[in-house]
Design a protein around this motif. Structure first.
Motif, PDB file in Angstrom:
ATOM      1  N   VAL A 181     -27.660  32.159  47.433  1.00  0.00           N
ATOM      2  CA  VAL A 181     -26.375  32.783  46.611  1.00  0.00           C
ATOM      3  C   VAL A 181     -27.019  32.891  45.189  1.00  0.00           C
ATOM      4  CG1 VAL A 181     -24.194  32.054  45.707  1.00  0.00           C
ATOM      5  CG2 VAL A 181     -24.631  31.724  48.113  1.00  0.00           C
ATOM      6  N   ILE A 182     -26.620  33.883  44.562  1.00  0.00           N
ATOM      7  CA  ILE A 182     -27.045  34.228  43.072  1.00  0.00           C
ATOM      8  C   ILE A 182     -26.048  33.399  42.215  1.00  0.00           C
ATOM      9  CG2 ILE A 182     -27.511  35.895  41.427  1.00  0.00           C
ATOM     10  CD1 ILE A 182     -28.014  38.139  43.837  1.00  0.00           C
ATOM     11  N   LYS A 183     -26.756  32.581  41.498  1.00  0.00           N
ATOM     12  CA  LYS A 183     -25.711  31.736  40.519  1.00  0.00           C
ATOM     13  C   LYS A 183     -25.690  32.100  39.087  1.00  0.00           C
ATOM     14  CE  LYS A 183     -27.012  27.870  43.449  1.00  0.00           C
ATOM     15  NZ  LYS A 183     -27.976  26.876  43.979  1.00  0.00           N
TER      16      LYS A 183
ATOM     17  N   SER B  98     -20.398  29.608  50.102  1.00  0.00           N
ATOM     18  CA  SER B  98     -21.366  28.856  49.956  1.00  0.00           C
ATOM     19  C   SER B  98     -21.888  28.754  48.408  1.00  0.00           C
ATOM     20  CB  SER B  98     -22.591  29.233  50.599  1.00  0.00           C
ATOM     21  OG  SER B  98     -23.974  28.649  50.467  1.00  0.00           O
ATOM     22  N   ASN B  99     -22.230  27.719  47.804  1.00  0.00           N
ATOM     23  CA  ASN B  99     -22.681  27.734  46.548  1.00  0.00           C
ATOM     24  C   ASN B  99     -24.261  27.489  46.347  1.00  0.00           C
ATOM     25  OD1 ASN B  99     -23.652  24.731  46.825  1.00  0.00           O
ATOM     26  ND2 ASN B  99     -21.541  24.140  46.820  1.00  0.00           N
TER      27      ASN B  99
ATOM     28  N   GLY C 216     -23.667  39.400  46.406  1.00  0.00           N
ATOM     29  CA  GLY C 216     -24.170  38.137  45.655  1.00  0.00           C
ATOM     30  C   GLY C 216     -25.153  37.112  46.281  1.00  0.00           C
ATOM     31  N   ALA C 217     -26.098  37.884  46.994  1.00  0.00           N
ATOM     32  CA  ALA C 217     -26.923  36.849  47.509  1.00  0.00           C
ATOM     33  C   ALA C 217     -28.295  37.681  47.604  1.00  0.00           C
ATOM     34  CB  ALA C 217     -26.476  36.247  48.850  1.00  0.00           C
ATOM     35  N   THR C 218     -29.226  36.969  47.526  1.00  0.00           N
ATOM     36  CA  THR C 218     -30.708  37.607  48.172  1.00  0.00           C
ATOM     37  C   THR C 218     -31.027  36.886  49.433  1.00  0.00           C
ATOM     38  OG1 THR C 218     -31.801  35.663  47.003  1.00  0.00           O
ATOM     39  CG2 THR C 218     -31.403  37.819  45.655  1.00  0.00           C
ATOM     40  N   GLY C 219     -31.630  37.905  50.190  1.00  0.00           N
ATOM     41  CA  GLY C 219     -31.906  37.571  51.700  1.00  0.00           C
ATOM     42  C   GLY C 219     -33.524  37.633  51.908  1.00  0.00           C
TER      43      GLY C 219
ATOM     44  N   TRP D  64     -11.589  27.508  50.010  1.00  0.00           N
ATOM     45  CA  TRP D  64     -12.876  26.973  50.487  1.00  0.00           C
ATOM     46  C   TRP D  64     -14.030  27.536  49.577  1.00  0.00           C
ATOM     47  CZ3 TRP D  64     -13.176  23.189  54.217  1.00  0.00           C
ATOM     48  CH2 TRP D  64     -12.021  23.053  55.189  1.00  0.00           C
ATOM     49  N   PHE D  65     -13.686  28.231  48.583  1.00  0.00           N
ATOM     50  CA  PHE D  65     -14.278  29.256  47.816  1.00  0.00           C
ATOM     51  C   PHE D  65     -15.635  28.058  47.081  1.00  0.00           C
ATOM     52  CE2 PHE D  65     -15.629  31.423  43.838  1.00  0.00           C
ATOM     53  CZ  PHE D  65     -16.047  32.823  44.418  1.00  0.00           C
ATOM     54  N   LYS D  66     -16.880  28.430  47.414  1.00  0.00           N
ATOM     55  CA  LYS D  66     -18.051  27.662  46.894  1.00  0.00           C
ATOM     56  C   LYS D  66     -18.153  26.342  47.231  1.00  0.00           C
ATOM     57  CE  LYS D  66     -19.947  31.454  45.314  1.00  0.00           C
ATOM     58  NZ  LYS D  66     -20.924  32.440  46.268  1.00  0.00           N
ATOM     59  N   LYS D  67     -17.169  25.752  48.312  1.00  0.00           N
ATOM     60  CA  LYS D  67     -17.303  24.403  48.414  1.00  0.00           C
ATOM     61  C   LYS D  67     -18.394  24.002  49.207  1.00  0.00           C
ATOM     62  CE  LYS D  67     -13.579  23.453  46.196  1.00  0.00           C
ATOM     63  NZ  LYS D  67     -12.114  23.257  46.475  1.00  0.00           N
TER      64      LYS D  67
END
Lengths: 214, 124
Positions: free
Chosen positions: A212-214, A152-153, A176-179, A119-122
């Protein structure tokens, strides 16, 4: 990003959803109150357009109120993940009663890796009301957040206790995400368990959006 | 369980399993339920999917119909193709049956449309 139904109608729909029959302390099964769930979902759609036409995951979907609410707001597909068989029985009944065909449910343990492999980034959007990690399961809320970021992507919406705000923000950045905190809420916990001495207790909860930081 | 979900499920974290994908489907009861068709959503969904696995899964439950086994070019503009993909991804629903790990043969039951992917402690 106009939603396909009014807030009031969404709340009425979520009020009809069956609750946990015998909540389990270790899983911290508290249903998301319908006014809270409907406001969360409404904000996610009206402010960010993150539900309509998106593939959405609900981690720890319980009896399915966020899952059903997301389907009502026209998510392309919603997949709910839940460990507990009793909760899933109620969830299945709720989903069937409401006749939303864009919902799928998987029984699994979110803390196991089995879960994230395929399910990674799906998902475009992950929504969740995770256990707060206060009942002999410290850190489980961060386990959920970590998995949500892997799945999450784009964005994650979640509830966490206000008292842990700084920790949550730091944890998200490290993973790997900013909140950001969208709102501070009073979560009215009805006296679900025997150890509750008052009939209900308000706790302060932050409604977070993570990107999510891309 | 929809075939979009099957496309993502693995048994990889079981002890001794290296790939654990795709899980075989042994369906007992399959139905279809109508889902609103959103061509833009299906176009964005297709790149996330392992197309071969989807086709094999659809065939194994008897719903491949005339879905092309090769992903066609410019499918975003082919409404007819997107409708077929939509049906297989979202409308085919496995209500009862089993998923089987391709390496160990471990079975994961599907009841009321919900696959049970829980493992025992000694399997992890």
């Amino acid at each position: 990003m106009w939603p396909c139904m009014k807030l009031r109608h969404l709340q009425e729909l979520l009020q009809q959803i069956d609750d946990f029959h015998k909540p389990k302390i270790l899983l911290e099964q508290y249903a998301t109150p319908s006014h809270l769930a409907s406001h969360m979902l409404y904000t996610i759609q009206t402010q960010y357009g993150d539900i309509d036409g998106k593939i959405v995951a609900d981690l720890g979907c319980g009896c399915g109120s966020l899952t059903i609410g997301a389907a009502a707001l026209n998510a392309g597909t919603v997949i709910g993940f839940e460990i507990d068989t009793d909760a899933l029985e109620v969830c299945y009944k709720n989903v069937t009663d409401q006749e939303f065909s864009s919902i799928d449910i998987v029984q699994c343990d979110i803390s196991q890796d089995l879960f994230t492999n395929g399910w990674f980034k799906k998902f475009d959007t992950v929504i969740m009301n995770p256990p707060f990690g206060t009942k002999h399961n410290a850190g489980i809320d961060m386990d959920f957040l970590k998995k949500a970021i892997q799945l999450s992507n784009n964005s994650i919406y979640s509830l966490h206790k206000t008292s842990t705000r700084n920790h949550v923000l730091k944890f998200a950045t490290a993973n790997g995400a900013t909140g950001e905190v969208l709102a501070k809420l009073q979560y009215d916990l009805p006296s679900t368990y025997k150890f509750h001495k008052k009939s209900s207790v308000d706790i302060e909860v932050d409604f977070f959006r993570f990107e999510v930081i891309k | 369980m929809k075939l979009i979900t099957h496309n993502m499920l693995t048994s990889k974290c079981m002890k001794g399993v290296t790939v654990g994908y795709p899980l075989k489907i042994q369906a007992v009861d399959v139905k279809t339920s109508e889902v609103d068709f959103n061509p833009e959503f299906i176009s964005r969904l297709i790149p996330k999917v392992d197309w071969n696995v989807l086709c094999e899964a659809a065939e194994s439950v008897g719903f491949l119909d005339d879905l092309p086994r090769e992903l066609i070019e410019n499918y975003e503009n082919d409404v007819d193709f997107l409708k077929k993909a939509h049906r297989v991804l979202l409308e085919v629903d496995i209500i009862n049956g089993e998923l089987v790990c391709p390496e160990t043969g471990r079975k994961f039951p599907i009841n009321n449309g919900i696959p049970n992917m829980l493992l025992n402690e000694d399997e992890v």
